[in-house]
Design a protein around this motif. Structure first.
Motif, PDB file in Angstrom:
ATOM      1  N   SER A 168       1.225  -1.309  -0.252  1.00  0.00           N
ATOM      2  CA  SER A 168       0.159   0.118  -0.196  1.00  0.00           C
ATOM      3  C   SER A 168       0.809   1.274  -0.325  1.00  0.00           C
ATOM      4  CB  SER A 168      -0.826   0.014   1.649  1.00  0.00           C
ATOM      5  OG  SER A 168      -0.171   1.050   2.560  1.00  0.00           O
ATOM      6  N   LYS A 169       0.394   2.405  -0.623  1.00  0.00           N
ATOM      7  CA  LYS A 169       1.168   2.985  -0.460  1.00  0.00           C
ATOM      8  C   LYS A 169       2.034   4.209   0.678  1.00  0.00           C
ATOM      9  CE  LYS A 169       0.977   8.298  -2.566  1.00  0.00           C
ATOM     10  NZ  LYS A 169      -0.174   9.060  -3.526  1.00  0.00           N
ATOM     11  N   ASP A 170       0.647   3.784   1.625  1.00  0.00           N
ATOM     12  CA  ASP A 170       0.511   4.230   3.022  1.00  0.00           C
ATOM     13  C   ASP A 170       1.971   3.783   3.964  1.00  0.00           C
ATOM     14  OD1 ASP A 170      -1.064   6.722   2.574  1.00  0.00           O
ATOM     15  OD2 ASP A 170      -2.533   5.256   3.484  1.00  0.00           O
ATOM     16  N   GLN A 171       2.231   2.326   3.513  1.00  0.00           N
ATOM     17  CA  GLN A 171       2.893   1.687   4.256  1.00  0.00           C
ATOM     18  C   GLN A 171       4.119   2.066   3.427  1.00  0.00           C
ATOM     19  OE1 GLN A 171       3.038  -0.253   6.690  1.00  0.00           O
ATOM     20  NE2 GLN A 171       4.515  -1.859   6.781  1.00  0.00           N
ATOM     21  N   PHE A 172       4.288   2.344   1.850  1.00  0.00           N
ATOM     22  CA  PHE A 172       5.800   2.264   1.406  1.00  0.00           C
ATOM     23  C   PHE A 172       6.142   3.883   1.605  1.00  0.00           C
ATOM     24  CE2 PHE A 172       7.582   4.697  -2.432  1.00  0.00           C
ATOM     25  CZ  PHE A 172       9.075   3.267  -2.338  1.00  0.00           C
ATOM     26  N   GLU A 173       5.653   4.685   2.182  1.00  0.00           N
ATOM     27  CA  GLU A 173       5.620   6.395   2.140  1.00  0.00           C
ATOM     28  C   GLU A 173       7.109   6.067   3.932  1.00  0.00           C
ATOM     29  OE1 GLU A 173       5.462   8.994   1.652  1.00  0.00           O
ATOM     30  OE2 GLU A 173       4.573   8.128  -0.422  1.00  0.00           O
ATOM     31  N   TYR A 174       6.669   4.479   4.165  1.00  0.00           N
ATOM     32  CA  TYR A 174       7.525   4.600   5.845  1.00  0.00           C
ATOM     33  C   TYR A 174       8.629   3.972   5.763  1.00  0.00           C
ATOM     34  CZ  TYR A 174       3.415   5.737   8.552  1.00  0.00           C
ATOM     35  OH  TYR A 174       2.546   6.296   9.533  1.00  0.00           O
ATOM     36  N   TRP A 175       8.261   2.704   4.553  1.00  0.00           N
ATOM     37  CA  TRP A 175       9.101   1.989   4.151  1.00  0.00           C
ATOM     38  C   TRP A 175      10.526   2.408   2.388  1.00  0.00           C
ATOM     39  CZ3 TRP A 175       7.823  -3.561   5.415  1.00  0.00           C
ATOM     40  CH2 TRP A 175       7.868  -3.616   6.656  1.00  0.00           C
ATOM     41  N   GLN A 176       9.965   3.666   2.336  1.00  0.00           N
ATOM     42  CA  GLN A 176      10.372   3.555   0.496  1.00  0.00           C
ATOM     43  C   GLN A 176      12.415   3.740   1.026  1.00  0.00           C
ATOM     44  OE1 GLN A 176      10.218   7.935  -0.654  1.00  0.00           O
ATOM     45  NE2 GLN A 176       9.243   8.027   1.001  1.00  0.00           N
ATOM     46  N   HIS A 177      12.539   3.942   2.085  1.00  0.00           N
ATOM     47  CA  HIS A 177      14.362   4.269   2.508  1.00  0.00           C
ATOM     48  C   HIS A 177      14.984   2.910   2.741  1.00  0.00           C
ATOM     49  CE1 HIS A 177      13.545   8.358   1.477  1.00  0.00           C
ATOM     50  NE2 HIS A 177      12.989   8.477   2.661  1.00  0.00           N
ATOM     51  N   THR A 178      13.824   1.805   2.949  1.00  0.00           N
ATOM     52  CA  THR A 178      14.190   0.651   3.364  1.00  0.00           C
ATOM     53  C   THR A 178      14.774  -0.738   2.026  1.00  0.00           C
ATOM     54  OG1 THR A 178      12.681  -0.156   3.957  1.00  0.00           O
ATOM     55  CG2 THR A 178      13.980   0.826   5.867  1.00  0.00           C
ATOM     56  N   HIS A 179      15.615  -1.447   2.175  1.00  0.00           N
ATOM     57  CA  HIS A 179      15.696  -2.470   1.398  1.00  0.00           C
ATOM     58  C   HIS A 179      15.056  -3.971   2.129  1.00  0.00           C
ATOM     59  CE1 HIS A 179      17.426  -6.750   0.474  1.00  0.00           C
ATOM     60  NE2 HIS A 179      17.200  -6.351  -0.866  1.00  0.00           N
ATOM     61  N   LEU A 180      14.467  -4.561   1.277  1.00  0.00           N
ATOM     62  CA  LEU A 180      13.241  -5.717   2.058  1.00  0.00           C
ATOM     63  C   LEU A 180      13.855  -7.442   1.855  1.00  0.00           C
ATOM     64  CD1 LEU A 180       9.886  -3.600   1.361  1.00  0.00           C
ATOM     65  CD2 LEU A 180      11.657  -3.372   3.427  1.00  0.00           C
ATOM     66  N   THR A 181      13.554  -7.766   2.527  1.00  0.00           N
ATOM     67  CA  THR A 181      13.931  -9.231   2.266  1.00  0.00           C
ATOM     68  C   THR A 181      12.450  -9.983   2.477  1.00  0.00           C
ATOM     69  OG1 THR A 181      16.360  -8.863   2.658  1.00  0.00           O
ATOM     70  CG2 THR A 181      15.252 -11.494   2.533  1.00  0.00           C
ATOM     71  N   LEU A 182      12.010 -11.018   1.973  1.00  0.00           N
ATOM     72  CA  LEU A 182      11.319 -11.555   1.819  1.00  0.00           C
ATOM     73  C   LEU A 182      11.777 -13.647   2.467  1.00  0.00           C
ATOM     74  CD1 LEU A 182       7.924 -12.213   1.955  1.00  0.00           C
ATOM     75  CD2 LEU A 182       8.447 -13.562  -0.164  1.00  0.00           C
ATOM     76  N   ASP A 183      10.833 -13.546   3.822  1.00  0.00           N
ATOM     77  CA  ASP A 183      11.658 -14.674   4.724  1.00  0.00           C
ATOM     78  C   ASP A 183      10.176 -15.309   5.041  1.00  0.00           C
ATOM     79  OD1 ASP A 183      13.301 -16.265   5.315  1.00  0.00           O
ATOM     80  OD2 ASP A 183      14.526 -15.418   7.112  1.00  0.00           O
ATOM     81  N   VAL A 184      10.886 -16.738   5.786  1.00  0.00           N
ATOM     82  CA  VAL A 184       9.449 -17.169   6.338  1.00  0.00           C
ATOM     83  C   VAL A 184       9.925 -17.946   7.429  1.00  0.00           C
ATOM     84  CG1 VAL A 184       9.848 -19.555   5.033  1.00  0.00           C
ATOM     85  CG2 VAL A 184       7.954 -19.338   5.069  1.00  0.00           C
TER      86      VAL A 184
END
Length: 125
Positions: A67-83
């Protein structure tokens, strides 16, 4: 170009199993409370995207939307999907397997931020 999202080998293995049973998949992270803030996996097209949703890239051939709202918080971060082992309380496809997808994050370096892959938006589809 620097990817905004990567994936662990464990997450790839689970996605391949889910694909074998459900076909093409997609991810969405809403930024809601509780399990809504976890990445959720759906059959491709089953989750209705909004025009403000942002596609960060693909993981194991699956688009990863936020969601755009969530992206506003995380736009400066690299994400890694894990389980991880453990049941969430969402409608995500991995829940019956006793596992759930999670996100690890770290800040982009200045060099990475200058070379990020472009975002996609719903209206680009």
């Amino acid at each position: 170009m620097v990817a905004r999202i990567d994936i662990t080998e464990a997450a790839i293995a689970l996605i391949e199993e889910l694909k074998s049973r459900n076909g093409d998949l997609m991810f969405h992270q809403s930024g809601g409370c509780c399990d809504g803030s976890q990445p959720m996996c759906f059959p491709e097209g089953e989750f209705k995207l909004g025009y403000s949703d942002v596609c960060l890239g693909e993981v194991a051939g699956c688009p990863f939307w936020m969601s755009k709202d969530q992206f506003e918080y995380w736009q400066h971060t690299h994400l890694t999907l894990d389980v991880v082992v453990g049941r969430g309380a969402s409608f995500s496809l991995e829940i019956p397997y006793g596992k759930r997808f999670i996100i690890h994050s770290r800040l982009f370096t200045d060099e990475e931020r200058a070379n990020l892959e472009p975002l996609r938006y719903k209206e680009d589809e």
